[in-house]
Design an enzyme around this catalytic site. Structure first.
Site, PDB file in Angstrom:
ATOM      1  N   ASP A  88     -13.183  12.237   6.158  1.00  0.00           N
ATOM      2  CA  ASP A  88     -12.672  11.007   5.549  1.00  0.00           C
ATOM      3  C   ASP A  88     -13.132  10.866   4.092  1.00  0.00           C
ATOM      4  O   ASP A  88     -13.814  11.728   3.546  1.00  0.00           O
ATOM      5  CB  ASP A  88     -13.103   9.812   6.399  1.00  0.00           C
ATOM      6  N   ASP A  97      -3.944   4.639   6.235  1.00  0.00           N
ATOM      7  CA  ASP A  97      -3.946   4.581   7.698  1.00  0.00           C
ATOM      8  C   ASP A  97      -2.668   3.930   8.228  1.00  0.00           C
ATOM      9  O   ASP A  97      -2.150   2.967   7.653  1.00  0.00           O
ATOM     10  CB  ASP A  97      -5.138   3.769   8.196  1.00  0.00           C
TER      11      ASP A  97
END
Length: 400
Positions: free
Chosen positions: A168, A223
């Site tokens: 991430d 996302d």
């Protein structure tokens, strides 16, 4: 072109372009080294398939859940269809490293440790993925990131038997992803184990243009959420980068929401169809231990999965925009996949003309409907269908 020859050619192109643009030669050579190793190990020749914990469970994960998910992947038949990765997302580790600077699995939720979990997942014929961050902490701020610990963490993951790393992009100390992600790529290369590298950079610095030299997939979007607007917008954002995808490196518009309850069956069918056509990773995001029949049927459509896993590895594209969309892409054996996608609010007829999808106007095809599992013989010139709102028809056209 053979996939391995394609890999080799693309690796050299990446390095040549980097040198011409004045990029760091060490980075470029490491990119070539990484790409060669991927060629040798055959990692990511088709988009990854599996499950990830985040969309449904967020931080509420523990080893019993992961073991039961591995069991369900097998018992539902999904594993036999190619879903192979069981991926932990954020929150699996303690907030602090140990005195040697190593990750510590969270004692309250993973008391047996990650290696024991990997051994269990492997015993089911599956692979275990893990999560870290190219920053000082992960996005939850409940566990450390790997910035500055890349070599140590890569070796730890390898020693545990990890097969996949989602990496991430939070808490980055102001450093560019182009600086941070190659360091982990090199660490994985030196770890002694073949580990699929999934860059979760959110499309911040157009990773499609550079990430193929270091990883197997790269997020092109922020996302996803379990709703129509989020899903469609991510499809559109991902479409921009279609030309950059291919065997060994895939554009990633984020994980599947199918089965989480925020969309209709028709919307989930569209979601799964377009992700398959785009050669996106097929990472299930629902609780597969308790799927209803409709969810199982959607995720188990072997003909749609076959489009996603087609060896040619060409990402399908949006051909016609607006409410009544046409998406299409080339497949192996001179076939073409076509999706007629109704993004409007009422039922309508959608038509894809041969001239729009790369077929000669005189070509005669058999049109296989991948959701109805039926075939129209000797179709010429166009394919048309009435499609209800937010639904999708999907065909594979095979020239006679």
């Amino acid at each position: 072109m053979n996939s391995f020859r394609y890999f080799s050619l693309m690796a050299r192109v990446v390095v040549i372009v980097a040198l011409l643009l004045g990029a760091d030669t060490t980075w470029a050579r490491r990119g070539l080294q990484f790409r060669k190793k991927l060629i040798e190990n055959g990692i990511g020749l088709t988009p990854q398939m599996g499950w990830n914990s985040w969309n449904h469970f967020h931080c509420n994960i523990e080893e019993k859940l992961i073991r039961e998910t591995a069991d369900a992947m097998v018992s539902t038949g999904l594993a036999a269809l190619g879903y192979e990765y069981i991926n932990l997302d954020d929150c699996w580790a303690e907030l602090d490293r140990n005195s040697q600077g190593n990750f510590v699995p969270k004692a309250s939720t993973f008391p047996s440790g990650i290696k024991a979990l990997a051994d269990y997942v492997h015993s089911k014929g599956l692979k275990l993925g893990i999560y870290s961050d190219a920053g000082t902490q992960t996005c939850s701020k409940k566990m450390p990131g790997s910035l500055g610990f890349e070599e140590k963490d890569a070796k730890t993951f390898a020693s545990w038997g990890i097969d996949y790393l989602k990496y991430d992009n939070c808490n980055d100390n102001g450093k560019s992803p182009k600086e941070r992600y190659p360091v982990m790529a090199n660490a994985l290369l030196n770890s002694g184990r073949s580990i699929f590298f999934s860059l979760c950079e959110w499309g911040v610095e157009d990773p499609a243009t550079w990430a193929k030299s270091i990883g197997n997939s790269w997020r092109t979007t922020g996302d996803i959420s379990d709703n129509w607007d989020s899903m469609t917008s991510r499809a559109d954002l991902n479409d921009k980068w279609a030309a950059y995808a291919g065997p060994g490196g895939w554009n990633d518009p984020d994980m599947l929401e199918v089965g989480n309850g925020g969309m209709t069956t028709e919307e989930y069918r569209s979601h799964f169809s377009i992700w398959a056509l785009m050669k996106a990773p097929l990472l299930i995001g629902c609780d597969i231990r308790s799927m209803d029949k409709v969810t199982v049927e959607l995720l188990s459509n072997q003909e749609v999965i076959a489009v996603n896993q087609d060896k040619l590895g060409v990402q399908g594209k949006k051909i016609k925009d607006g409410d009544l969309q046409v998406w299409a892409g080339r497949l192996s054996q001179n076939r073409v996949v076509v999706a007629l996608w109704n993004r409007g609010s009422s039922e309508a007829t959608i038509t894809a003309y041969w001239s729009d999808i790369g077929l000669n106007s005189t070509t005669i095809v058999d049109a296989r409907d991948l959701w109805a599992h039926s075939t129209q013989k000797s179709v010429t010139g166009k394919i048309s269908a009435s499609v209800i709102a937010h639904d999708c028809k999907m065909y594979v056209l095979s020239p006679n």
